[in-house]
Design an enzyme around this catalytic site. Structure first.
Site, short mmCIF file in Angstrom:
data_model
loop_
_atom_site.label_atom_id
_atom_site.label_comp_id
_atom_site.label_asym_id
_atom_site.label_seq_id
_atom_site.Cartn_x
_atom_site.Cartn_y
_atom_site.Cartn_z
N GLU A 147 -7.12 6.21 10.85
CA GLU A 147 -7.34 6.80 12.26
C GLU A 147 -6.26 7.87 12.40
O GLU A 147 -6.48 9.25 12.89
CB GLU A 147 -7.45 5.74 13.17
CG GLU A 147 -8.63 5.03 13.02
CD GLU A 147 -8.43 3.73 12.26
OE1 GLU A 147 -9.50 3.10 12.34
OE2 GLU A 147 -7.43 3.56 11.38
N LYS B 179 -12.01 4.75 1.96
CA LYS B 179 -10.92 4.08 1.34
C LYS B 179 -11.50 3.08 0.40
O LYS B 179 -11.56 1.98 0.61
CB LYS B 179 -9.83 3.48 2.20
CG LYS B 179 -8.50 3.13 1.75
CD LYS B 179 -7.57 2.70 2.55
CE LYS B 179 -6.29 2.10 2.12
NZ LYS B 179 -5.46 1.55 3.17
N GLU C 81 0.93 -0.95 -0.01
CA GLU C 81 0.08 -0.12 -0.12
C GLU C 81 0.93 1.22 -0.07
O GLU C 81 0.25 2.45 -0.36
CB GLU C 81 -0.86 -0.12 1.24
CG GLU C 81 -2.06 -0.98 1.25
CD GLU C 81 -2.94 -0.91 2.28
OE1 GLU C 81 -4.14 -0.63 2.35
OE2 GLU C 81 -2.33 -1.42 3.40
N TYR D 94 -14.07 27.84 2.52
CA TYR D 94 -13.85 26.33 2.20
C TYR D 94 -12.85 25.92 1.25
O TYR D 94 -12.36 24.97 1.18
CB TYR D 94 -15.37 25.98 1.85
CG TYR D 94 -16.23 26.61 0.87
CD1 TYR D 94 -15.99 26.69 -0.37
CD2 TYR D 94 -17.05 27.63 1.72
CE1 TYR D 94 -16.66 27.23 -1.08
CE2 TYR D 94 -17.87 28.19 0.74
CZ TYR D 94 -17.63 28.06 -0.56
OH TYR D 94 -18.69 28.57 -1.36
#
Length: 124
Positions: A73, A98, A21, A53
């Protein structure tokens, strides 16, 4: 309470627990819900009295592109810390998807934090 929503922000990031990954960036889809107060912007019509934004999007995207973490996380924690440190928001809800992590589903995490929980003062 007022909210600024940034939904379906597409970024690519090197993230994952497995070594493969980390060979190339993977797509992530991010949703942000940012608590704020529109009272001054209601009357001033001035960007200085609102959350920019476009700038938030740019900074979150850059943070993701430059990061190298194993866990979503951890990335979420970095994003939460960043927006509290750099923008006058009261709370944040963050969802990171993901899409290629699982073959037959989309993996995602969601977190909600207040400024008080994080112990981060308002930016000057």
């Amino acid at each position: 309470m007022d909210k600024v929503l940034i939904n379906d922000l597409y970024v690519e990031s090197v993230i994952g627990f497995y070594h493969w990954e980390h060979e190339e960036p993977q797509p992530l889809i991010i949703d942000l819900e940012l608590g704020t107060n529109f009272t001054d912007a209601f009357t001033s019509d001035d960007l200085e009295d609102a959350l920019n934004y476009a700038e938030i999007r740019k900074q979150v995207k850059t943070l993701c592109q430059e990061s190298r973490f194993h866990l979503l996380e951890r990335l979420a924690g970095e994003i939460v810390n960043h927006v509290f440190t750099n923008f006058p928001i009261t709370d944040v809800r963050l969802n990171i998807r993901k899409p290629h992590a699982l073959r037959d589903a989309v993996a995602a995490i969601e977190t909600y934090r207040t400024r008080e929980q994080m112990g981060i003062a308002l930016p000057r």
